[in-house]
Design an enzyme around this catalytic site. Structure first.
Site, mmCIF file in Angstrom:
data_model
loop_
_atom_site.group_PDB
_atom_site.id
_atom_site.type_symbol
_atom_site.label_atom_id
_atom_site.label_comp_id
_atom_site.label_asym_id
_atom_site.label_seq_id
_atom_site.Cartn_x
_atom_site.Cartn_y
_atom_site.Cartn_z
ATOM 1 N N GLY A 79 85.964 -25.073 53.428
ATOM 2 C CA GLY A 79 85.530 -25.583 54.729
ATOM 3 C C GLY A 79 86.465 -25.149 55.826
ATOM 4 O O GLY A 79 86.118 -24.382 56.708
ATOM 5 N N PHE A 80 87.695 -25.683 55.762
ATOM 6 C CA PHE A 80 88.770 -25.308 56.692
ATOM 7 C C PHE A 80 88.412 -25.625 58.148
ATOM 8 O O PHE A 80 88.960 -25.018 59.066
ATOM 9 C CB PHE A 80 89.120 -23.822 56.542
ATOM 10 C CG PHE A 80 89.286 -23.369 55.123
ATOM 11 C CD1 PHE A 80 90.272 -23.923 54.318
ATOM 12 C CD2 PHE A 80 88.445 -22.414 54.573
ATOM 13 C CE1 PHE A 80 90.422 -23.531 53.000
ATOM 14 C CE2 PHE A 80 88.580 -22.014 53.255
ATOM 15 C CZ PHE A 80 89.573 -22.572 52.467
ATOM 16 N N ASN A 140 98.476 -37.117 44.166
ATOM 17 C CA ASN A 140 98.382 -36.165 43.057
ATOM 18 C C ASN A 140 99.271 -34.975 43.381
ATOM 19 O O ASN A 140 98.970 -34.181 44.275
ATOM 20 C CB ASN A 140 96.919 -35.722 42.865
ATOM 21 C CG ASN A 140 96.754 -34.804 41.666
ATOM 22 O OD1 ASN A 140 97.598 -33.955 41.382
ATOM 23 N ND2 ASN A 140 95.653 -34.975 40.950
ATOM 24 N N THR A 196 97.336 -31.386 43.125
ATOM 25 C CA THR A 196 96.385 -30.969 44.167
ATOM 26 C C THR A 196 97.065 -30.914 45.530
ATOM 27 O O THR A 196 96.723 -30.073 46.360
ATOM 28 C CB THR A 196 95.168 -31.914 44.215
ATOM 29 O OG1 THR A 196 95.624 -33.257 44.404
ATOM 30 C CG2 THR A 196 94.358 -31.824 42.940
ATOM 31 N N GLY A 248 98.371 -36.978 55.042
ATOM 32 C CA GLY A 248 97.616 -35.787 54.674
ATOM 33 C C GLY A 248 98.521 -34.589 54.450
ATOM 34 O O GLY A 248 99.644 -34.520 54.947
ATOM 35 N N VAL A 249 98.022 -33.616 53.678
ATOM 36 C CA VAL A 249 98.782 -32.393 53.442
ATOM 37 C C VAL A 249 97.967 -31.126 53.730
ATOM 38 O O VAL A 249 98.501 -30.040 53.720
ATOM 39 C CB VAL A 249 99.292 -32.312 51.985
ATOM 40 C CG1 VAL A 249 100.375 -33.340 51.738
ATOM 41 C CG2 VAL A 249 98.151 -32.475 50.992
ATOM 42 N N GLY A 250 96.687 -31.292 53.987
ATOM 43 C CA GLY A 250 95.803 -30.122 54.063
ATOM 44 C C GLY A 250 96.132 -29.162 55.183
ATOM 45 O O GLY A 250 95.830 -27.972 55.089
ATOM 46 N N GLU A 251 96.739 -29.663 56.241
ATOM 47 C CA GLU A 251 97.008 -28.799 57.383
ATOM 48 C C GLU A 251 98.495 -28.603 57.645
ATOM 49 O O GLU A 251 98.878 -27.729 58.418
ATOM 50 C CB GLU A 251 96.311 -29.368 58.629
ATOM 51 C CG GLU A 251 94.813 -29.429 58.406
ATOM 52 C CD GLU A 251 94.006 -29.892 59.597
ATOM 53 O OE1 GLU A 251 92.859 -29.462 59.736
ATOM 54 O OE2 GLU A 251 94.528 -30.689 60.404
ATOM 55 N N ILE A 283 102.509 -39.244 47.721
ATOM 56 C CA ILE A 283 101.600 -38.218 47.214
ATOM 57 C C ILE A 283 100.795 -38.821 46.066
ATOM 58 O O ILE A 283 101.365 -39.356 45.112
ATOM 59 C CB ILE A 283 102.405 -36.986 46.735
ATOM 60 C CG1 ILE A 283 103.218 -36.389 47.906
ATOM 61 C CG2 ILE A 283 101.478 -35.941 46.107
ATOM 62 C CD1 ILE A 283 102.408 -35.909 49.096
#
Lengths: 752, 316, 168
Positions: free
Chosen positions: A250-251, A639, A642, A710-713, A637
């Site tokens: 997605g991003f 997980n 991931t 969050g860690v995605g960004e 965290i």
């Protein structure tokens, strides 16, 4: 309304009795993905054989369609329909919101004769087979009255305007502070248009069950997709059943829907059979949103001992003619370093380009490419180590709002990273290290990315086998949502992971905002915890009221949940036994979380530090990343596996921003020159050397009841700057126009 | 893709006969370039003659000590051949610098030579391109032409030939064997296979319609070192910006012209005792810049000199 | 056109439009959707399958070209209940995120081990006449025809090493 103070109460996740929280468990849906048995949207089996839809993209960037000749297409074998703006089925006018609470308005396809951007879908062909549809799509002849597109971003910087509803943020007196600073830096960086290039192109399959439209699509946010389609089709929102169970990346680019979903739904209604529609790879480049280009002027004023006295980052960016998206590349700087005099803001230019929109870490991903290099330049000017310069300017509270930080371990990230990476082996003077034909250099950069929490709901069920099912209108775009929800559920209800089911990506499930802005895990997870706690209460109640239960009579607040067994002191039975006996149909409860009103009293971010070693070929100017390490502080965290993957993935995006990625615009045609994956260069395996991410052990008790962020960004934020700084350390020249390709770097190296 | 008919060729003779007799016929070998272009309707054959299973998949020792490589050998097969690796390492190096393992498993020797340019304006059918649509103009000439030709370009076309393998083969002085529709075979230097664009960039080779490449013949390996180097924007799986093949006294350049470029001037200078840098300067005297590709002249000069020096063991 | 292809050990008789690619034959006709369409032009590797044991981009091949061939797709390597060692290694090392490139990565990785075993050289092979060693650098180069936009690259290298040990 909850308060941040409530977050401090212990809960099953923070107590983590079975140790599942934080554990590097395998992805919940992993077995399906590694065997190719997870059906992505285009692969869902419809109730009857589907027809295939192909979109025809506009061949001009701006103008009008003045002629349509669909004769040849219509006559082509297997063709079932050819649509343009002249004959597309009726849809609601653009922007319609019949339901006042719709999270997205209508967005009709093949709307009118106006071409707003190159690649805009302007015709649609339906045929019995994919091959027939593709062939016929190329036979649709459109005549255009083309207008000269205005796409020259760099030529019009002077015409940029303040984005609507915004103003510059100034603290102190920047002009005076900068003028009086003993040491100054004033430099400008530019970043190009970037494309998400999700591996799965946007795709939808739709069919109708009576008046209900069933659609499987690939989208990060369920509710806006459902609502927008319903508004466009002029049907009840509940008449759209939207599913998005597996999403091939997605991003941010799939934060919205595109014309494939509407055309699939309209096509299926018109033909009375399922229809599937996918974007081609080439069409993705223009037909979906991109990260816009930026020009960023950074000014830093400092004392000779390295204290910032003035700091400014001013960003100019662009969006489509009728849009308002602004790449907020300056915002992150408002919370990063202390400096009494500060000026940040944005300017926007409207161009005849496809839509600008969010792409992984909008703002930070572009903005940190300038400021974090500027800090490196300043460090060199001052003769101070780049890590030490940053530590010298570490603020005690948010430098603009004065609010306390909820938890800020940036310094620890930098110190631990420096030690683990071997930063002390870096030569402060550039161009000192060699390895054969390679010049070697090391660079670092800080990382910061805001932390957000949004309202969400979830439901939890338990069945007679003691199996817990989490249901939520959440999505998993590769982030790990399935897995972290399973872990939270297992830990909350005290059952093994194998006894948890997760159902997400469905508009008929309790709503969650979806995936974006690295708020997914915290937002969805917090609602899941709430629902899980409600289920615990319901189970305790059930047991206490069941004369056949050893737990009969309670007290309910004393019930413990562990290993699938519920107990009060030494009275216990299995969860499955209770449910099978007392509630054989199972129990289902909902839960929701609304962010604490006082959460805004803290400045909340995630942090990190990147360290990178590159080699630059002295002959050719080619750069290769040899080693890279990120150390991150992002709350508890859930997980480790991931989360680490999200972070390393983000770091590699940063490498790409520094070295290869970017769309060039041909101003004559208003189109992007590189339209495929052979010319838009995302990294390949060989581009990435030894690269890892580690996470500090922390929990932010102001973030949410679980203390997670969050860690995605975060991983991409600052990563490219570390690469650019390493290049400078290798060869002693700065290229401030990203990406740093061999032509630019070799040119700079030869110019000296 | 436009509809087409398909046949699998039984033998080379019937393949060339069918190609000559069927309107709009094209040979299909590995398909990795042709199908890419057919999907975009840049290529629109009406009939495909699948030559992929013709008995041209062998690599044989030639009586003179060279090698004869069948046109239907895969790129992988050639690169992995023990004789090629030990005696023609530049060829292995060039092949493995191109594409990906998946592409090289499918792509053939003959097809590799005939692959078409990666010019963005050739690929975007909404843009003018004299190669794709003769007479429509050249979108690249005043466009974003960073990777355009610096040698032998014309005002009609500044596209480059993308093959890595062909650059090494030119440096190895390879010859091409073909079969013409009339059943005649011929053999000629690979250097003479490709054309410069001139006024007719759509005509890329000197093959006559229906002529099938059947083999590549390598002379015995030259004395002296061999080396292939390629510069590109990422570490692998990307088109080159410039490449250099050195085989003994011979030098060839890639991605700088409409054809794999034999650096005759550089070779002459080297044999006259010039340094690698001087030799490359001599070769690139004829180079010209179009818009944004000027860096390729500098890059090629540096890459060429470094590669020659390394292959010949010259310290600079 | 009548075409017979053996897919994952089963002989499949197909009657196909000559334009149908091997990838679309698998996905749309045989409903083996594990092979993915990421670019449809050989630029991403998501469609990688094994044909007669060799990895190829199934998007750049017509199905009719494969009459009589043996095709192995991700579905032929293992199932969720019985994972192939390479599939298990990808799961263990978290060598994927969104999962869309994953079947292609795994098919490619399985072929890679055989190619290294056979001693085929790559761009990372320094000694073209020597034995090829399964180094990180070799894995990286040989997996470069499979793009992972989630960028699970370090994890993919780890998974392939893990699987190589398991299979050794």
């Amino acid at each position: 309304m909850s308060s941040v103070a409530d977050y401090a109460h212990p809960n099953p996740v923070t107590e983590n009795r079975s140790g599942l929280i934080g554990k590097a468990v395998d992805r919940y849906e992993g077995p399906l993905k590694v065997t190719g048995s997870a059906p992505y949207a285009y692969e869902v089996t419809p109730p009857s054989p589907p027809a295939y839809g192909i979109m025809v993209p506009a061949a001009i960037a701006r103008g009008r369609i003045v002629g349509v000749d669909a004769t040849a297409a219509q006559a082509s074998p297997g063709v079932l329909a050819v649509w343009t703006h002249l004959n597309v089925p009726e849809q609601a006018p653009r922007g319609t919101r019949v339901h006042p609470r719709s999270t997205a308005p209508s967005r009709p396809v093949l709307e009118d004769d106006r071409v707003r951007f190159f690649g805009q879908p302007v015709a649609f062909v339906l045929a019995d087979t994919l091959e027939n549809a593709q062939a016929a799509a190329l036979l649709v002849k459109l005549a255009y009255d083309a207008e000269t597109p205005d796409v020259d971003f760099h030529g019009q910087l002077a015409k940029a305007e303040m984005p609507p509803g915004e103003e510059d943020v100034e603290i102190g007196d920047f002009a005076k502070g900068f003028a009086e600073a003993p040491v100054k830096l004033d430099a400008t960086w530019s970043t190009p248009i970037q494309n998400h290039c999700q591996m799965e192109p946007c795709a939808s399959i739709a069919w109708w069950e009576g008046d209900k439209c069933v659609v499987h699509t690939s989208v990060q946010m369920v509710k806006p997709a459902q609502h927008g389609l319903a508004e466009t089709l002029k049907i009840d929102r509940d008449a759209v059943h939207l599913m998005t169970r597996y999403i091939g990346g997605g991003f941010g680019g799939k934060g919205q829907t595109y014309d494939d979903i509407t055309l699939a739904a309209l096509g299926a209604r018109a033909l009375g059979r399922p229809v599937k529609v996918a974007y081609s790879r080439q069409h993705m480049m223009h037909g979906t949103i991109h990260r816009p280009a930026t020009v960023q002027r950074v000014r830093l004023g400092a004392t000779k001992d390295g204290r910032l006295t003035a700091m400014s980052i001013m960003t100019t960016t662009h969006c489509q003619r009728d849009g308002h998206f602004t790449e907020h590349a300056s915002n992150f700087a408002r919370s990063l370093y202390a400096a009494p005099n500060r000026l940040t803001g944005h300017r926007l230019i409207h161009l005849d380009l496809p839509g600008a929109g969010p792409m992984r870490a909008p703002g930070e991903a572009s903005g940190m490419l300038s400021l974090e290099c500027a800090m490196d330049e300043l460090a060199e000017t001052l003769g101070i180590d780049p890590v030490e310069l940053r530590i010298k300017n570490e603020p005690e509270a948010d430098p603009e709002t004065g609010k306390p930080f909820s938890l800020r371990q940036l310094v620890r990230c930098m110190r631990e990273g420096a030690q683990l990476f071997g930063w002390d082996r870096r030569h402060p003077r550039p161009g000192q290290a060699r390895d054969g034909r390679w010049s070697i250099g090391m660079g670092m950069a800080a990382a910061i990315r805001g932390n957000f929490l949004l309202p969400a709901k979830a439901s939890f069920s338990v069945d007679r086998d003691g199996v817990i099912t989490v249901r939520q209108g959440m999505t998993d775009i590769g982030t790990g949502s399935y897995t972290v929800l399973a872990q939270i559920a297992a830990e909350t209800l005290g059952v093994p992971l194998k006894d948890v089911r997760v159902e997400i990506g469905d508009s008929e499930l309790p709503p969650a905002p979806g995936s974006g802005g690295q708020f997914g895990a915290a937002t969805a997870g917090t609602a899941a915890l709430a629902a899980g706690m409600n289920l615990r209460a319901a189970i305790a109640e059930l047991a206490a009221n069941d004369p056949a239960s050893p737990l009969h009579g309670g007290p309910t607040e004393a019930v413990s949940f562990q290993d699938g067994v519920i107990a009060i002191a030494n009275r216990s039975e299995s969860l499955a036994a209770l449910i099978a006996r007392a509630a054989p149909e199972g129990l289902t409860v909902e839960g929701e979380h609304r962010p604490a009103a006082d959460a805004r009293n803290w400045s909340q971010h995630t942090y990190g530090a990147h360290f990178c070693e590159v080699g630059v070929d002295q002959v050719t100017g080619e750069t290769r990343v040899r080693r890279m390490l990120g150390v991150f502080a992002a709350g508890r965290i859930i997980n480790y596996k991931t989360a680490r993957s999200q972070l390393t993935g983000g770091m590699i995006w940063g490498v790409a921003s520094a070295l290869t990625e970017g769309n060039a615009v041909d101003p004559r045609y208003g189109s992007l020159v590189n339209q495929d994956l052979a010319s838009y260069l995302v990294p390949v395996q060989a581009d990435i050397g030894e690269l890892d991410a580690i996470m500090l052990d922390e929990a932010d008790d102001k973030a949410n009841p679980m203390g997670i962020k969050g860690v995605g960004e975060l991983g991409i934020s600052g990563a490219g700057a570390a690469v650019a700084n390493a290049i400078y350390n290798a060869v002693g020249v700065r290229v401030r126009d990203y990406p740093i390709t061999p032509d630019k770097l070799l040119g700079a190296m030869l110019a000296g | 893709m436009r509809p087409f008919t398909y046949e699998r060729a039984r033998d080379p003779q019937s393949a060339v006969k069918a190609a000559a007799e069927t309107a709009g016929a094209r040979f299909l070998a590995g398909g990795t370039n042709l199908l890419d272009l057919m999907k975009l309707e840049i290529e629109t054959p009406q009939h495909l003659i699948d030559v992929g299973r013709l008995p041209l998949g062998q690599i044989e020792d030639a009586p003179d000590g060279g090698l004869k490589i069948g046109a239907m050998t895969s790129n992988t097969q050639v690169a992995a051949d023990a004789r090629v690796r030990s005696r023609y390492p530049v060829l292995t190096q060039a092949i493995v610098a191109g594409g990906s393992p998946q592409l090289r498993n499918k792509a053939t020797t003959g097809g590799n030579l005939l692959q078409r340019t990666r010019c963005a304006y050739f690929y975007d059918t909404s843009k003018p391109c004299n190669k794709r649509q003769p007479g429509s103009g050249c979108g690249a000439l005043e466009g974003l032409n960073r990777n355009a030709a610096i040698l032998g370009a014309s005002h009609a076309c500044i596209a480059t030939h993308p093959s890595d393998m062909a650059v090494a083969l030119v440096a190895l002085d390879a010859r091409v064997e073909t079969l013409a529709p009339d059943g005649d075979g011929r053999e000629f230097p690979l250097m003479e296979l490709h054309r410069l664009p001139g006024e007719t960039p759509e005509v890329e080779t000197h093959l006559i319609p229906g002529e099938l490449i059947t083999a590549i013949v390598l002379p015995p390996p030259p004395d002296g070192g061999q080396l292939y180097r390629k510069v590109r924007d990422r570490a692998s799986y990307a088109a080159g910006l410039s490449s250099v093949a050195v085989a003994g006294d011979r030098v060839a350049l890639g991605m700088v012209a409409h054809k794999p470029w034999r650096a005759a001037e550089a070779e002459a200078a080297l044999s006259a005792g010039a340094s690698p840098d001087e030799a490359m300067a001599a070769e690139l005297e004829a180079a010209s810049e179009t818009g944004r590709n000027g860096f390729k002249i500098t890059l090629t000069a540096r890459l060429g000199a470094a590669t020659i020096a390394e292959a010949k063991g010259i310290r600079r | 056109m009548k075409t017979t292809i053996t897919v994952n050990g089963a002989t499949r008789a197909l009657d196909l439009d000559p334009r149908t690619t091997l990838l679309d034959a698998l996905r749309e006709h045989l409903h083996l959707t594990g092979s993915k369409k990421g670019c449809d032009h050989g630029q991403c590797g998501a469609c990688t399958v094994l044909v007669n044991g060799l990895r190829i981009n199934s998007c750049l091949s017509l199905a009719v070209m494969h009459d009589g061939d043996e095709v192995t797709t991700i579905e032929g390597l293992g199932s969720p209940e019985t994972l192939h060692p390479m599939q298990q290694a990808f799961l263990t090392e978290d060598a994927f995120q969104c999962g869309y490139c994953t079947p292609g990565q795994i098919c490619s990785a399985v072929a890679l081990l055989r190619e290294v075993e056979a001693g085929w050289p790559s761009q990372a092979t320094a000694d073209l006449t020597g034995k090829v060693v399964l180094s990180d650098e070799e894995i990286r180069e040989r997996m470069s025809g499979n793009i992972c936009r989630c960028s699970a690259y370090p994890q993919i290298v780890a998974a392939i090493k893990r699987a190589a040990e398991a299979l050794a």
